[in-house]
Design an enzyme around this catalytic site. Structure first.
Site, PDB file in Angstrom:
ATOM      1  N   ARG A 223       0.857  -1.175   0.000  1.00 38.82           N
ATOM      2  CA  ARG A 223       0.000   0.000   0.000  1.00 38.82           C
ATOM      3  C   ARG A 223       0.892   1.224   0.000  1.00 38.82           C
ATOM      4  NH1 ARG A 223      -3.400  -2.958  -1.429  1.00 38.82           N
ATOM      5  NH2 ARG A 223      -5.502  -3.280  -0.594  1.00 38.82           N
ATOM      6  N   GLU A 251      -2.772   8.109  -4.238  1.00 35.01           N
ATOM      7  CA  GLU A 251      -3.170   7.171  -5.281  1.00 35.01           C
ATOM      8  C   GLU A 251      -4.649   7.382  -5.600  1.00 35.01           C
ATOM      9  OE1 GLU A 251      -3.678   2.391  -5.631  1.00 35.01           O
ATOM     10  OE2 GLU A 251      -1.729   3.078  -4.865  1.00 35.01           O
ATOM     11  N   HIS A 270      -1.034   0.226  -9.791  1.00 33.59           N
ATOM     12  CA  HIS A 270      -1.711  -0.689  -8.866  1.00 33.59           C
ATOM     13  C   HIS A 270      -2.365  -1.851  -9.613  1.00 33.59           C
ATOM     14  CE1 HIS A 270      -3.751  -0.868  -4.638  1.00 33.59           C
ATOM     15  NE2 HIS A 270      -3.442  -2.088  -5.101  1.00 33.59           N
TER      16      HIS A 270
END
Length: 303
Positions: A223, A251, A270
């Site tokens: 993350r 993000e 991602h």
């Protein structure tokens, strides 16, 4: 008959539901089903990559008993799960895909693939030496199921794997996080695979990065907020470290953010989980979890 399941896939796609059981199907696209169709829903599987759109539904389901995600991380879901409702993640679902991407990022960064791609676009032929994964020491920070899958894929490359978990497991050769200050100066690559928690937020901070050896590579497939972006940018802009990031903070990474153009940095958006490996594993996991629920068994991967 009232539907007890709210699923992102049609029942036929997961092998069907037990006789007499119905489901409402919603994949996160378009408007959510009307409240009347959901009043009996006990089991809600959040749609993958669109679960943010599903979170507002959680407090509106009066019969809800279990929330199932198709992600390993649940940091953005748990705050929305009503009290008394079980929450289960998808541990194991993304092991193959995420570990595979981590290997790809390591190899691409070490072997200079982004650099050669730019040369190809310019029509330039330039033979150069770059680092090999062979003979490198790779620290895996987070030795859960994805970390173990990554280690299994790295070992055939003739590199040394240094696994680190929250607590040491001496019998398995796994170090605890308290060993990081001594380990970081000795490794060439650090792959971050920890979940995002209060304890791991900015775990990779200025002090952590300063302990990494010159020229080392940081790979984050966990993350974004596990890494302190400002601290990382200082090291990247100084040319001391390199990075390969599948996750970032913030993000999505906005246009113009300095990470996009930081020296020695490779970024993917991602995509550790979304690959052809996802759907068959998601369908198997979801069917198995439904059968456990129907049989009154403890659900797997309960958080």
């Amino acid at each position: 008959m009232s539907a007890r399941y709210l699923l992102p896939y049609a029942p036929d796609a997961i092998g069907g539901l037990p006789d007499g059981i119905e489901a409402v199907v919603w994949d996160g696209n378009g408007p959510a089903p009307e409240a009347g169709a959901l009043r009996a829903v006990e089991f809600f599987c959040l749609p993958y990559m669109r679960h943010a759109a599903a979170l507002p539904l959680l407090p509106t389901l009066p019969a809800l008993k279990l929330v199932q995600t198709l992600t390993a991380g649940m940091d953005d879901v748990l705050p929305h799960v009503p009290a008394g409702v079980a929450a289960c993640n998808a541990r194991g679902l993304h092991d193959a895909s995420t570990a595979e991407l981590a290997v790809a990022l390591v190899l691409a960064s070490l072997r200079g693939i982004p650099h050669f791609s730019r040369l190809q676009a310019e029509g330039r032929w330039s033979q150069e030496f770059h680092q090999s994964l062979a003979d490198r020491r790779v620290l895996i920070l987070g030795h859960g199921s994805i970390g173990q899958a990554l280690a299994a894929r790295l070992l055939p490359f003739e590199c040394e794997v240094v696994p680190v978990a929250r607590r040491p497991r001496p019998g398995e050769g796994v170090h605890g996080v308290d060993a990081l200050p001594a380990l970081l100066p000795t490794v060439d690559v650090v792959v971050v695979l920890t979940p995002l928690t209060a304890e791991t937020r900015h775990l990779v901070d200025a002090g952590f990065l300063a302990r990494m050896k010159d020229g080392a590579l940081l790979v984050n497939v966990a993350r974004g907020p596990v890494v302190d972006t400002d601290a990382l940018l200082k090291e990247l802009n100084a040319g001391r470290l390199r990075a390969a990031l599948d996750v970032t903070d913030p993000e999505p990474l906005p246009a113009g953010h300095p990470l996009w153009h930081a020296p020695g940095t490779l970024i993917t958006p991602h995509v550790g989980g979304p690959s052809s490996a996802f759907l068959p594993r998601a369908e198997r996991l979801l069917r198995a979890q439904i059968l456990r629920y129907e049989n009154g068994e403890e659900p797997a991967n309960r958080i």
